[in-house]
Design an enzyme around this catalytic site. Sequence first.
Site, PDB file in Angstrom:
ATOM      1  N   ARG A 159       1.345  -8.534  11.024  1.00 16.96           N
ATOM      2  CA  ARG A 159       2.622  -7.816  11.123  1.00 16.96           C
ATOM      3  C   ARG A 159       3.786  -8.761  10.866  1.00 16.96           C
ATOM      4  NH1 ARG A 159       0.937  -3.900   9.522  1.00 16.96           N
ATOM      5  NH2 ARG A 159      -0.945  -5.150   9.364  1.00 16.96           N
ATOM      6  N   ASP A 209      -4.925   8.213   3.447  1.00 20.03           N
ATOM      7  CA  ASP A 209      -4.405   6.902   3.826  1.00 20.03           C
ATOM      8  C   ASP A 209      -5.176   6.420   5.057  1.00 20.03           C
ATOM      9  OD1 ASP A 209      -2.876   4.668   3.903  1.00 20.03           O
ATOM     10  OD2 ASP A 209      -1.107   5.615   4.756  1.00 20.03           O
ATOM     11  N   GLU A 210      -5.174   5.139   5.302  1.00 15.67           N
ATOM     12  CA  GLU A 210      -5.876   4.552   6.449  1.00 15.67           C
ATOM     13  C   GLU A 210      -7.310   5.073   6.511  1.00 15.67           C
ATOM     14  OE1 GLU A 210      -4.375   2.263   7.991  1.00 15.67           O
ATOM     15  OE2 GLU A 210      -2.250   2.700   8.249  1.00 15.67           O
ATOM     16  N   LYS A 258       0.808  -1.213   0.000  1.00 18.90           N
ATOM     17  CA  LYS A 258       0.000   0.000   0.000  1.00 18.90           C
ATOM     18  C   LYS A 258       0.848   1.273   0.000  1.00 18.90           C
ATOM     19  CE  LYS A 258      -1.287   1.509   3.813  1.00 18.90           C
ATOM     20  NZ  LYS A 258      -1.831   1.758   5.153  1.00 18.90           N
ATOM     21  N   THR A 259       1.822   1.320   0.877  1.00 22.48           N
ATOM     22  CA  THR A 259       2.642   2.520   0.984  1.00 22.48           C
ATOM     23  C   THR A 259       3.398   2.769  -0.315  1.00 22.48           C
ATOM     24  OG1 THR A 259       2.958   1.901   3.285  1.00 22.48           O
ATOM     25  CG2 THR A 259       4.291   3.700   2.455  1.00 22.48           C
ATOM     26  N   GLN A 318      -8.689  -3.777   8.869  1.00 21.80           N
ATOM     27  CA  GLN A 318      -7.729  -3.213   9.818  1.00 21.80           C
ATOM     28  C   GLN A 318      -8.263  -1.968  10.508  1.00 21.80           C
ATOM     29  OE1 GLN A 318      -3.443  -3.390   8.661  1.00 21.80           O
ATOM     30  NE2 GLN A 318      -4.243  -4.055   6.688  1.00 21.80           N
TER      31      GLN A 318
END
Length: 750
Positions: A610, A223-224, A32-33, A254
């Site tokens: 993670r 984002d998020e 994503k980043t 998430q």
Amino acid sequence: MDYLEGLNEPQRQAVIFTDGPLMIIAGAGSGKTRVLTYRIAHLIYHGVDPYNILALTFTNKAANEMRERIEKVIGEDAKNIWMGTFHSIFAKILRIEGDKIGYTRDFSIYDTEDSKSLIKSIVKELNLDDKLYKASTVYSRISGAKNRLVSYREYNSNPIYRADDESYQRPEIGRIYQIYQERLFKANAMDFDDLLFNTNVLFRDHLDVLNKYQHKFKYVMVDEFQDTNISQYLITRKLASVYQNIAVVGDDAQSIYAFRGADIQNILNFERDYPTLKTIRLEQNYRSTKTIVQAANSVISKNQAQLKKNVWTSNESGDLIELVKATSDAEEGRMIAQSIFEDKMQFKYKNADFAILYRTNAQSRSFEEALRRMGIRYQVVGGLSFYQRREIKDLIAYLRFAINHNDEEAFKRIINLPKRGIGDTTIAKIVVIANEHKVSIWDVLSGSMKYIGGRAAIALDNFSMLIKTFEIAAKQKNAYDAALEIAKNSGLLKELYEDKSIEGLARYENVQELLNAIKEFVDNPENEDKTLGAFLQEVSLLTTLDETAEEGEDVKDAVTLMTIHSAKGLEFKNVFVVGMEEDLFPSQMMIGSRSELEEERRLFYVAITRAEKKLTLSYASSRYRFGRIKDCEPSRFLDEIDPRCVKQKNASIKNSFGVGEELGLKNLIKTNHTTQQTVAKKQTYKPSPDFKPSDTTYLAAGMKVEHLKFGYGLVLEVQGEEKDRKARINFEEAGEKLLLLSFAKLKVHD
DNA sequence: TCCGCGCGTATTTTT
DNA sequence: TACGCGCGGA
């Protein structure tokens, strides 16, 4: 355009689809980043002025990282992108435009502590019951309203809110809300929620301002997105309404901030608000092994509320997930530390390849102890932030007050620090007079002869003179010189210096460290505005997470300990998710409703995802919490993992005997639960009504627990073959010591 | 006004 | 445990 190479098809699509509304559903570990970074680079590469790009992230850290990565692709230009958290970006805009809604550019930002303190004073002034109107309750109620853009006027005119509050015996919340807002305004201060709320107000009431930013931000990115609340959503929608170039990136699986007003509904609204919306799903996971991805999928599939998606990976299968059972929190710590030690030896991992993730900050202790004992370097992320420490807040309060004389909370902190003979009575009096006469606190202070009179007036007069000199310093000098002058002349530095206790020493050093930070700020050529005001703006929205990011210079190789919330967006080769016990994770406070349980499950999903290589889950069958030992059940989440992904690893001792049952002590400790408070107070054991003599328990081999005393620890007087034997058991290590006792027993039998 | 003591109670996550 | 609050004495 070499940056497009190496992207998979959906990623590439997400990068090049620049015009028009776009929603990217990005599964965990799906790059994503990278996509966001390249997207911005792509825009600039195609001639978009960085100045016209607005990129909203969830943390400062995420923003900084992204900026760095973009800089690598496109160079210096990256500096001009408007990139940051919602709070910091809109604080910046409110500094510029705030005068239109009655704020000056020097407004203070109240943190949660300031806000609660203000609420506390209001509750007191209204003579309300502070047990019923607890600051945290009132605060979250007000905050919730603001996040839904409900002003105090609406709150008070809509009977639904009142009815709701009344059902909890708290009818006055609306009144507190109103006074709270009025006091903030009078103090020229905003709380965190106001930064968003007031931006909405600004854009609603000042179309010229809205227009300006609508045209400025030709491209808006969020984002998020799953963690935005209504207030944030509406701001972005307004800003993007002219060009409609809005791209949001998120993963509903998430979403872990519903408690703060985040609303997955935003994703659904988004589809409704933009009929031409293009949706791209990034479903390939590049981060984790097949086993981990499978485990994560199996867990999240238990949630009803979710968008359908199919996260998969072409990575290798990898190790099975290890499930570690320990008998106590202390043992859990040791086992994890041991495991890290062994993995390091066997696979040549660095400390930094490991993370220990837990539900609550308080859980870090047993791991810290165990790691320290094994000589493994670790860092704890989160907890009490540097900027939340008392001495730091004190100096900052001085700085704030020097710039904004109406800052009530700063005023209350510093007025009698160091002691000036101005007590609570006088302080309360000043606040009340200011409110009664409809003047500012500063007016009362500087006119103390008129308003207060007497002995206090002299002290107050001196204080206001002092503040005036600080004001001049703040205006004329740079941030560092001004702060140094304030630290010295206020007497703060001197008082701390004279405190030679260990804590006092640490506090003095902390203040020095703050001064150093200000010096760095001044010396940094990137900061054009070197005033104290500019520094305070920077600082007021920093969080614990940002601090570790800044310590980047001396990156030490350390195991990372943090809450799962803090771990969002990060990845580690080896992850330990610890404290997998029912009531702890999922937290007992969260499992009131299905949606709350589902949020906990998403949190677990975040934790699992993670991990790159190896995931270990651990739980203890008894845990020391809030000064008592509690028996624990394994978390229901453990049963939700696809069993094919898991292998068990038991504590070697635990297998031979269950602590509680075997020794009969479970009963005693349980009995004690009901009399906890009394016991702690009197330091003697008082049996609860249902504690019958028959509960007196035989340890084994003739050892009889004759008498129990609870104080700092648990004292067992043991009678039997070894008549005079007494065992003092510290609560903290009870689990472990009891085991030792049972070992002793076995030896006797030998 | 200040300080110290003892009591009671709260325990989640963070911009 | 650990922190905050209230009370009482100096």
